[in-house]
Design a protein around this motif. Structure first.
Motif, PDB file in Angstrom:
ATOM      1  N   ILE A  53     -28.477 -19.756 -10.924  1.00 57.01           N
ATOM      2  CA  ILE A  53     -28.192 -19.558  -9.554  1.00 57.01           C
ATOM      3  C   ILE A  53     -27.548 -18.096  -9.269  1.00 57.01           C
ATOM      4  O   ILE A  53     -27.913 -17.472  -8.454  1.00 57.01           O
ATOM      5  N   ASN A  54     -26.763 -17.571 -10.129  1.00 51.68           N
ATOM      6  CA  ASN A  54     -26.004 -16.472  -9.880  1.00 51.68           C
ATOM      7  C   ASN A  54     -26.790 -15.139 -10.508  1.00 51.68           C
ATOM      8  O   ASN A  54     -26.393 -14.228  -9.885  1.00 51.68           O
ATOM      9  N   GLY A  55     -27.912 -15.336 -11.103  1.00 56.74           N
ATOM     10  CA  GLY A  55     -28.425 -14.204 -11.702  1.00 56.74           C
ATOM     11  C   GLY A  55     -30.007 -14.114 -11.298  1.00 56.74           C
ATOM     12  O   GLY A  55     -30.304 -12.890 -11.453  1.00 56.74           O
ATOM     13  N   TYR A  56     -30.724 -15.326 -10.934  1.00 52.48           N
ATOM     14  CA  TYR A  56     -31.937 -15.095 -10.779  1.00 52.48           C
ATOM     15  C   TYR A  56     -32.406 -15.650  -9.269  1.00 52.48           C
ATOM     16  O   TYR A  56     -33.517 -15.969  -9.048  1.00 52.48           O
ATOM     17  N   GLY A  57     -31.596 -15.979  -8.458  1.00 52.03           N
ATOM     18  CA  GLY A  57     -31.750 -16.298  -7.053  1.00 52.03           C
ATOM     19  C   GLY A  57     -32.188 -17.733  -7.021  1.00 52.03           C
ATOM     20  O   GLY A  57     -32.889 -18.135  -6.020  1.00 52.03           O
ATOM     21  N   PHE A  58     -31.909 -18.644  -7.990  1.00 50.72           N
ATOM     22  CA  PHE A  58     -32.354 -20.180  -7.846  1.00 50.72           C
ATOM     23  C   PHE A  58     -31.404 -20.803  -6.854  1.00 50.72           C
ATOM     24  O   PHE A  58     -30.130 -20.572  -6.779  1.00 50.72           O
ATOM     25  N   PRO A  59     -32.060 -21.761  -6.007  1.00 48.13           N
ATOM     26  CA  PRO A  59     -31.257 -22.186  -5.071  1.00 48.13           C
ATOM     27  C   PRO A  59     -29.931 -22.910  -5.152  1.00 48.13           C
ATOM     28  O   PRO A  59     -30.342 -23.847  -6.132  1.00 48.13           O
ATOM     29  N   ALA A  60     -28.885 -22.575  -4.969  1.00 46.51           N
ATOM     30  CA  ALA A  60     -27.835 -23.414  -5.514  1.00 46.51           C
ATOM     31  C   ALA A  60     -27.699 -25.061  -4.954  1.00 46.51           C
ATOM     32  O   ALA A  60     -27.304 -25.848  -5.738  1.00 46.51           O
ATOM     33  N   TRP A  61     -28.340 -25.095  -3.715  1.00 46.46           N
ATOM     34  CA  TRP A  61     -28.301 -26.436  -3.274  1.00 46.46           C
ATOM     35  C   TRP A  61     -29.565 -27.372  -3.970  1.00 46.46           C
ATOM     36  O   TRP A  61     -29.708 -28.581  -3.872  1.00 46.46           O
ATOM     37  N   ARG A  62     -29.991 -26.812  -4.966  1.00 48.02           N
ATOM     38  CA  ARG A  62     -30.808 -27.627  -5.890  1.00 48.02           C
ATOM     39  C   ARG A  62     -30.164 -27.756  -7.257  1.00 48.02           C
ATOM     40  O   ARG A  62     -30.790 -28.342  -8.110  1.00 48.02           O
ATOM     41  N   GLY A  63     -29.194 -27.142  -7.161  1.00 49.50           N
ATOM     42  CA  GLY A  63     -28.287 -27.261  -8.702  1.00 49.50           C
ATOM     43  C   GLY A  63     -28.487 -26.708  -9.889  1.00 49.50           C
ATOM     44  O   GLY A  63     -27.902 -26.644 -10.886  1.00 49.50           O
ATOM     45  N   GLY A  64     -29.577 -25.863  -9.801  1.00 44.72           N
ATOM     46  CA  GLY A  64     -29.987 -25.004 -10.949  1.00 44.72           C
ATOM     47  C   GLY A  64     -31.096 -25.769 -11.542  1.00 44.72           C
ATOM     48  O   GLY A  64     -31.475 -26.924 -11.426  1.00 44.72           O
ATOM     49  N   PRO A  65     -31.981 -25.076 -12.501  1.00 49.25           N
ATOM     50  CA  PRO A  65     -33.254 -25.690 -12.994  1.00 49.25           C
ATOM     51  C   PRO A  65     -33.027 -26.948 -13.786  1.00 49.25           C
ATOM     52  O   PRO A  65     -33.781 -27.908 -13.678  1.00 49.25           O
ATOM     53  N   MET A  66     -31.792 -26.862 -14.486  1.00 55.01           N
ATOM     54  CA  MET A  66     -31.846 -28.286 -15.364  1.00 55.01           C
ATOM     55  C   MET A  66     -31.363 -29.440 -14.402  1.00 55.01           C
ATOM     56  O   MET A  66     -31.756 -30.542 -14.720  1.00 55.01           O
ATOM     57  N   TRP A  67     -30.429 -29.137 -13.703  1.00 56.22           N
ATOM     58  CA  TRP A  67     -30.123 -30.272 -12.714  1.00 56.22           C
ATOM     59  C   TRP A  67     -31.335 -30.687 -11.760  1.00 56.22           C
ATOM     60  O   TRP A  67     -31.406 -31.900 -11.544  1.00 56.22           O
ATOM     61  N   TYR A  68     -32.001 -29.655 -11.348  1.00 57.87           N
ATOM     62  CA  TYR A  68     -33.217 -29.885 -10.708  1.00 57.87           C
ATOM     63  C   TYR A  68     -34.095 -30.900 -11.529  1.00 57.87           C
ATOM     64  O   TYR A  68     -34.677 -31.903 -10.872  1.00 57.87           O
ATOM     65  N   ALA A  69     -34.286 -30.748 -12.707  1.00 57.45           N
ATOM     66  CA  ALA A  69     -35.142 -31.257 -13.693  1.00 57.45           C
ATOM     67  C   ALA A  69     -34.588 -33.074 -13.699  1.00 57.45           C
ATOM     68  O   ALA A  69     -35.329 -33.728 -13.466  1.00 57.45           O
ATOM     69  N   ASP A  70     -33.308 -33.104 -13.715  1.00 55.15           N
ATOM     70  CA  ASP A  70     -32.790 -34.374 -13.862  1.00 55.15           C
ATOM     71  C   ASP A  70     -33.135 -34.940 -12.364  1.00 55.15           C
ATOM     72  O   ASP A  70     -33.431 -36.202 -12.538  1.00 55.15           O
TER      73      ASP A  70
END
Ligand code: 3H9
Length: 706
Positions: free
Chosen positions: A644-661
């Motif tokens: 989220i803080n280094g690669y512009g992943f949307p915070a509202w999706r919680g990050g890649p691992m949270w999104y996978a969950d």
């Protein structure tokens, strides 16, 4: 009465104190305690008015965010009803003054607005930051704030969540006075004046004069909605907050509160809110490192030094100067040093032009940066950050020189984004003092600092680095040493898949559009053009000897670099750029991709946006799972915070691992298994992912169980 809230009498004044460290959140017991105190003071005729104040560092910083998860998971059956408490405060015939220091945020500001008056110290801040948690104010904040501060200010605060300083809060009517000196004494003298005046206690909910009319309000709401769509892209809460403030201008106070409650509930149960709350706690969780306690010794950082005044080095030096830490900035030749300083000066001047700070502040910051062509002064530095280009030989040469020059307690940090910290450390006689400080470009803007622990790095150096990150206003995340660490190791399969998709039939702008729509700040190809395609080209060359024969490699990026297309800086990369750095698709690149794919015998086909998202995002997740299993990241949430803080992943999706969950690990695992069958070894499912998917678990559960 609960210990969380106490009250005491000082003549005609009652002082109600909230005592719920660390931030006086409105945890269970606090609202009840305030309510009981407000009721009790009514029964004592000697008391003519009351002050509500927070003990410790702050006024009430909001509702207790931990309670939200209990409500949405069903663990807590009843909702949070602050409205009645706030009405009881507002209906008190005896005036109540909120005395604010620290932060009156969220439910804290809502409580203060139900008081009859508000005073604060100059350093106090007020705000409705709920949107950052994916919710809206839920205790009449959207209804009382426009009545106190006007519609425009209320929309700005509720929809965009930024804190407001005391001076501005006074100017817009939220505060009634700024207190110099002792807050409680100042609040008491304010209250004595109020009592002496005999004026009836004013109720915010009855103050309608700032609510405007449909004609004046329409452009305010329209402008806010358009800004929210642009700057809070993909987020639902900002638009929901605007709807709630609009309701305040159209409905009675009571009906407005009912509307606010409906919208609040919708937001609270949304995936966005759950994700953003995960991010809020995640940003604090990453600071917790096994083995490091409050007692762990840290080194004093009074003087820093940076080797290399290029884009990264200059940005890193600015970080130190911004934090008030003097910094030496070294280059090898005068022209490069002048270029570096000119960039820093231009960046600061832009900030002054945009009103972020004054010319005076800029001058102070510039004065903290001392340019140099040699290592003079480095013997006094408490930390040195090396930020030269990615070449192991050069880095080792520099570390060996630093080892000779720097004092034994100096931390020697490398800004390498991929190279082996242990090998760099081996060039010194003190590997325990060597660590990676991987900043992200532009280093003066991006919040992430990957802190890379080498085999020998000592705990004090890690603890100092974590504390330093906070001082530099960064989110520091500790990671292990491997090629690319967490962020860049994961970005490799992500960009690899983006490029494979091009070879298989997608166009660059289609790949980028699919990921932009997903919520990424920009697509992977546009990101490559921004960072400079030559950077990863150089890294690929550095690691060429590690490539396994027979494993598919992206074919086009090297060819672009050979053509001198390095991205934005050369006016061409995956796209062509005009003089304002606006990107346009380039037929030449599309032809090159088709020709390269044909030569390699890759069959081209139609590719959907869904496949683009799955191929790239699941590549992140699969690599993330391996990183987690290897212990390179301490927790799944650490990976989320990095992305989220280094690669512009949307915070509202919680990050890649949270999104996978959220997608469901079984589904993610099945899809990765399909890719494995279709595309081969590169898609070997991570054993941890398989294990969690088969057990019906999530990464979040894995974090809790570790
Ligand atoms: C709300 O109010 C909704 C309402 O409309 C009512 C609806 C019905 N709850 O950040 P720090 C913890 S929504 C629970 O490191 P700082 C935090 O996790 C709320 N815990 O300190 C950490 O715990 P740990 C609106 C909270 O000095 C510790 O406190 N309010 C809360 O750098 C220290 O935190 C907000 O969104 C909380 N509300 O910064 C404000 N806040 O030590 C959120 C903090 O175990 N909070 N914790 O890791 C902040 O912005 C910052 O914490 C603050 C202090 C500026 C206050």
């Amino acid at each position: 009465m609960s210990e969380l809230v106490t009250w005491a009498k000082d003549g005609a004044i009652a002082v109600i104190t909230v005592n719920n460290p660390p931030v006086n959140a409105l945890s269970p017991g606090v609202p009840e305690g305030i309510g009981a105190a407000v009721a009790a003071i009514q029964t004592d005729d000697e008391i003519k008015g009351a002050i509500l104040i927070g003990s410790g560092a702050t006024f009430i910083a909001g509702a207790d965010i931990k309670e939200f998860g209990k409500i949405t998971s069903g663990q807590r059956r009843e909702g949070i009803n602050f409205l009645e408490l706030l009405l009881a405060i507002e209906d008190s015939p005896k005036p109540i003054v909120a005395a604010i220091h620290g932060t009156a945020f969220g439910g804290g500001l809502e409580t203060a607005m139900a008081c009859h008056y508000r005073v604060g110290v100059a350093s106090a801040q007020v705000g409705q930051p709920e949107v950052n948690l994916g919710i809206i104010p839920g205790a009449a904040g959207t209804q009382r704030l426009p009545r106190l501060a006007g519609v425009e200010k209320a929309v700005e605060m509720c929809a965009f969540g930024a804190p407001v300083r005391a001076k501005d809060a006074l100017a817009c009517g939220i505060l009634d006075r700024i207190v110099d000196g002792d807050l409680l004494e100042g609040a008491k003298s304010f209250l004595r004046e109020v009592i002496a005046s005999g004026a009836a206690a004013p109720k915010t909910r009855q103050r309608n004069e700032k609510l405007g009319n449909a004609e004046t309000n329409a452009p305010v709401f329209a402008a806010a909605r358009s800004l929210a769509r642009k700057t809070k892209r993909g987020m639902t809460a900002p638009l929901a907050a605007i709807d709630a403030v609009e309701a305040a201008t159209q409905l009675s106070f009571d009906d407005g509160c009912r509307r606010e409650a409906e919208i609040f509930r919708e937001c609270l149960f949304s995936n966005q809110s759950k994700s953003l709350i995960h991010v809020f706690f995640g940003e604090r969780e990453v600071a917790k490192i096994p083995g490091i306690t409050k007692e762990t010794k840290t080194y004093d950082i009074k003087l820093a030094a940076v080797v290399g005044a290029g884009t990264m080095g200059g940005g890193i030096a600015m970080n130190y100067a911004n934090a008030g830490i003097p910094v030496l900035l070294k280059e090898t030749d005068q022209a490069a040093l002048d270029r570096g300083l000119a960039t820093i000066t231009r960046n600061y001047a832009n900030s002054v032009k945009k009103g972020r700070f004054s010319q005076e502040v800029m001058n102070e910051r510039l004065a903290l940066i001392t340019p140099t062509l040699d290592y003079s002064g480095f013997d006094n530095a408490d930390i040195v950050v090396e930020a030269v280009f990615e070449g192991m030989a050069l880095k080792k040469e520099i570390f060996s020189a630093l080892d000779r020059i720097c004092k034994p307690t100096a931390i020697l940090a490398s800004n390498t984004s991929t190279l082996d910290i242990d090998e760099i450390a081996s060039a010194t006689s003190r590997p325990e003092m060597v660590i990676g400080h991987h900043f992200f470009s532009p280093a003066n803007v991006m919040r992430l600092l990957e802190i890379v622990r080498g085999r020998a790095t000592n705990l004090e150096v890690i603890a100092t680095s974590m504390a330093l990150a906070r001082r530099l206003k960064k989110v520091g995340v500790l990671v292990g040493n491997c090629r690319g660490f967490v962020g860049n190791r994961m970005v490799a399969p992500y960009t690899r898949e983006a490029q494979f998709l091009l070879e298989e039939g997608a166009k660059p702008h289609e790949v980028d559009a699919a990921l932009y729509e997903f919520g990424m700040a920009m697509g992977p190809l546009a990101m490559g053009d921004l960072a400079g395609l030559d950077v990863s080209w150089r890294i690929r060359q550095e690691f060429k000897h590690l490539e396994k024969p027979g494993i598919r490699q992206p074919l086009v990026a090297d060819r672009l670099c050979e053509m001198g297309r390095y991205g934005q800086k050369t006016g061409a990369g995956w796209y062509r750029y005009d003089e304002n750095r606006r990107a346009a698709p380039d037929a030449e690149v599309e032809a090159l991709i088709e020709e390269t794919a044909a030569a390699a015998g890759i069959e081209r086909r139609a590719i959907t946006p869904e496949e683009i998202v799955e191929r790239t995002i699941y590549a992140l997740v699969n690599e993330g799972a391996m990183i987690l299993e290897e212990g390179i990241a301490l927790r799944a949430v650490d990976i989320d915070i990095i992305y989220i803080n280094g690669y512009g992943f949307p915070a509202w999706r919680g990050g890649p691992m949270w999104y996978a969950d959220a997608v469901g690990l079984q589904k993610v695992y099945e899809r990765i298994s399909e890719f494995h069958a279709r595309f081969g070894e590169l898609w070997t499912p991570a054993p941890l992912l398989k294990q969690l998917a088969e057990a019906g678990k999530t990464f979040a559960q894995h974090d809790k169980e570790r």
